[in-house]
Design a protein around this motif. Sequence first.
Motif, PDB file in Angstrom:
ATOM      1  N   GLN A 100      -8.160  -2.346  -3.704  1.00 48.34           N
ATOM      2  CA  GLN A 100      -7.997  -3.792  -3.758  1.00 48.34           C
ATOM      3  C   GLN A 100      -7.048  -4.284  -2.668  1.00 48.34           C
ATOM      4  N   LEU A 101      -5.950  -3.563  -2.455  1.00 42.61           N
ATOM      5  CA  LEU A 101      -4.984  -3.968  -1.432  1.00 42.61           C
ATOM      6  C   LEU A 101      -5.594  -3.887  -0.037  1.00 42.61           C
TER       7      LEU A 101
ATOM      8  N   GLN B 238       4.747   5.699  -5.415  1.00 42.54           N
ATOM      9  CA  GLN B 238       4.816   5.842  -6.875  1.00 42.54           C
ATOM     10  C   GLN B 238       4.328   7.201  -7.355  1.00 42.54           C
TER      11      GLN B 238
ATOM     12  N   THR C 299     -12.669   6.446  -5.291  1.00 38.54           N
ATOM     13  CA  THR C 299     -13.044   5.776  -6.543  1.00 38.54           C
ATOM     14  C   THR C 299     -14.556   5.725  -6.761  1.00 38.54           C
TER      15      THR C 299
ATOM     16  N   VAL D  47       2.443   1.923  -3.359  1.00 45.34           N
ATOM     17  CA  VAL D  47       1.555   2.618  -4.297  1.00 45.34           C
ATOM     18  C   VAL D  47       1.597   4.118  -4.047  1.00 45.34           C
TER      19      VAL D  47
ATOM     20  N   ILE E 211       0.838  -1.202   0.000  1.00 40.67           N
ATOM     21  CA  ILE E 211       0.000   0.000   0.000  1.00 40.67           C
ATOM     22  C   ILE E 211       0.870   1.249   0.000  1.00 40.67           C
TER      23      ILE E 211
ATOM     24  N   THR F  30      -2.150   9.098  -7.729  1.00 33.56           N
ATOM     25  CA  THR F  30      -2.290   7.950  -6.831  1.00 33.56           C
ATOM     26  C   THR F  30      -3.273   6.958  -7.425  1.00 33.56           C
ATOM     27  N   ASP F  31      -2.878   5.707  -7.483  1.00 31.60           N
ATOM     28  CA  ASP F  31      -3.714   4.650  -8.054  1.00 31.60           C
ATOM     29  C   ASP F  31      -4.680   4.152  -6.973  1.00 31.60           C
ATOM     30  N   TRP F  32      -5.815   4.837  -6.843  1.00 27.34           N
ATOM     31  CA  TRP F  32      -6.766   4.509  -5.786  1.00 27.34           C
ATOM     32  C   TRP F  32      -7.460   3.168  -6.028  1.00 27.34           C
ATOM     33  N   GLU F  33      -7.623   2.758  -7.255  1.00 30.69           N
ATOM     34  CA  GLU F  33      -8.232   1.460  -7.537  1.00 30.69           C
ATOM     35  C   GLU F  33      -7.382   0.332  -6.946  1.00 30.69           C
ATOM     36  N   THR F  34      -6.080   0.418  -7.183  1.00 28.08           N
ATOM     37  CA  THR F  34      -5.181  -0.598  -6.629  1.00 28.08           C
ATOM     38  C   THR F  34      -5.184  -0.550  -5.104  1.00 28.08           C
ATOM     39  N   LEU F  35      -5.206   0.662  -4.551  1.00 26.46           N
ATOM     40  CA  LEU F  35      -5.235   0.790  -3.097  1.00 26.46           C
ATOM     41  C   LEU F  35      -6.500   0.163  -2.513  1.00 26.46           C
TER      42      LEU F  35
END
Length: 406
Positions: free
Chosen positions: A313-314, A299, A338, A296, A293, A306-311
């Motif tokens: 999921q994590l 990055q 999101t 992400v 987390i 910030t890749d909130w979709e990936t966050l």
Amino acid sequence: MDARRVAELAARNSYGRLVAYLAVRSQDIATVEDALGDAFLKALSSWPQRGVPDNPEAWLLVTARRRLIDMARRSQTHAKALNILNLSGVDSAENLEEISFPDERLKLLFICAHPAINVNIRTPLMLQTVMGLNAAQIGSAFLVAPTTMGQRLVRAKAKIRDAGIPFGLPQTQALPDRLDAVLAAIYAAYTTGWDTVLGGDPSHKGLADEAIWLAQLCGQLLPAEPEARGLLALMLYCAARRGARRSTTGDYVPLSEQDTDLWSQSMIQRAERELHQASIYGRLGRFQLEAAIQSVHAQRASTQHTDWETLAQLYSGLIQLVDTIGARLGHAVAIAQTQGAQTGLDLLDAMDIKTVQKHQPYWALRAHLLAQLDEQPAARQAYAMAIGLTEDPAIRKFLMAKAQSL
């Protein structure tokens, strides 16, 4: 620097090392703590008149050892205790600057994680004996009254003494079974006074550095345990942002507004290496997920977003592994980003109010989402709750400004 301040710093910086070193030899944690308490009191009365010794830590060690010997002479374990203490290699107060002693804190951490110790008290016990936190600080972290926590800690120390638990590292095959408790204590020490959701500074920078150092030792002791590497990566990611969490005037800066140029890229790169090494073993755990987390978030320094979709999921995966308030709040933040503030607020509403009643990040996030939904009266109330639960002056100022902007 005055003598009292030196004594306070010595207590903060040396307490865990001194307790661990003497406890491993006397095999009685509570008695060692009493002796060290007397040594610190003597320092406060002696140093202002006689001057601060060149090696305050050695002075405290010698003084505490003498106190232990005095206590042993009045006990039924007189001969045994004296034999143990006389082997310590610290026999006089002469040439204090030459005295050095090994750091036994990692050993004491694993002792406190012995199967005979109640699983619910292992982490608090480590925080007090190794990190020097008091019952009030630990009780606050675990939402337990200080008196109740104090009683539990006393019973745990008595258990170690009365059960004759060996004061040494367990056999290699027993180490992994105790590792989870040790890592949990190290991380709890790191986050003491530090808000992972809001991204605030550790209130004890030295304690954070000690936690990182202890995590490194765990990784060296158990190189094939991925969670030790995961924890180290997690703390390195967070420590990399230390210089960006306050403005030049000392104001609090939330993670989303931090200047990524102020993040330590060397520390982030080191964290990435540790996380990659952990992933090789194919055994995903809590700290690896939490480190992912933070990876992400890191990055953003290169992608500018910030890749909130990936966050999301994590965090969802993290909740399945360990269902904590912090994980649920992080998930709510990602979902709000999101799917909208109302969806995030719905997740907060689903939480048990009894568990979050005194949890400052919950109220701060709730206020933020209510403000986004233009529910100003409710947002003001939530901000008032968050402000009342905030100890950090900079974060309190930040929240007050948010509330006033409504």
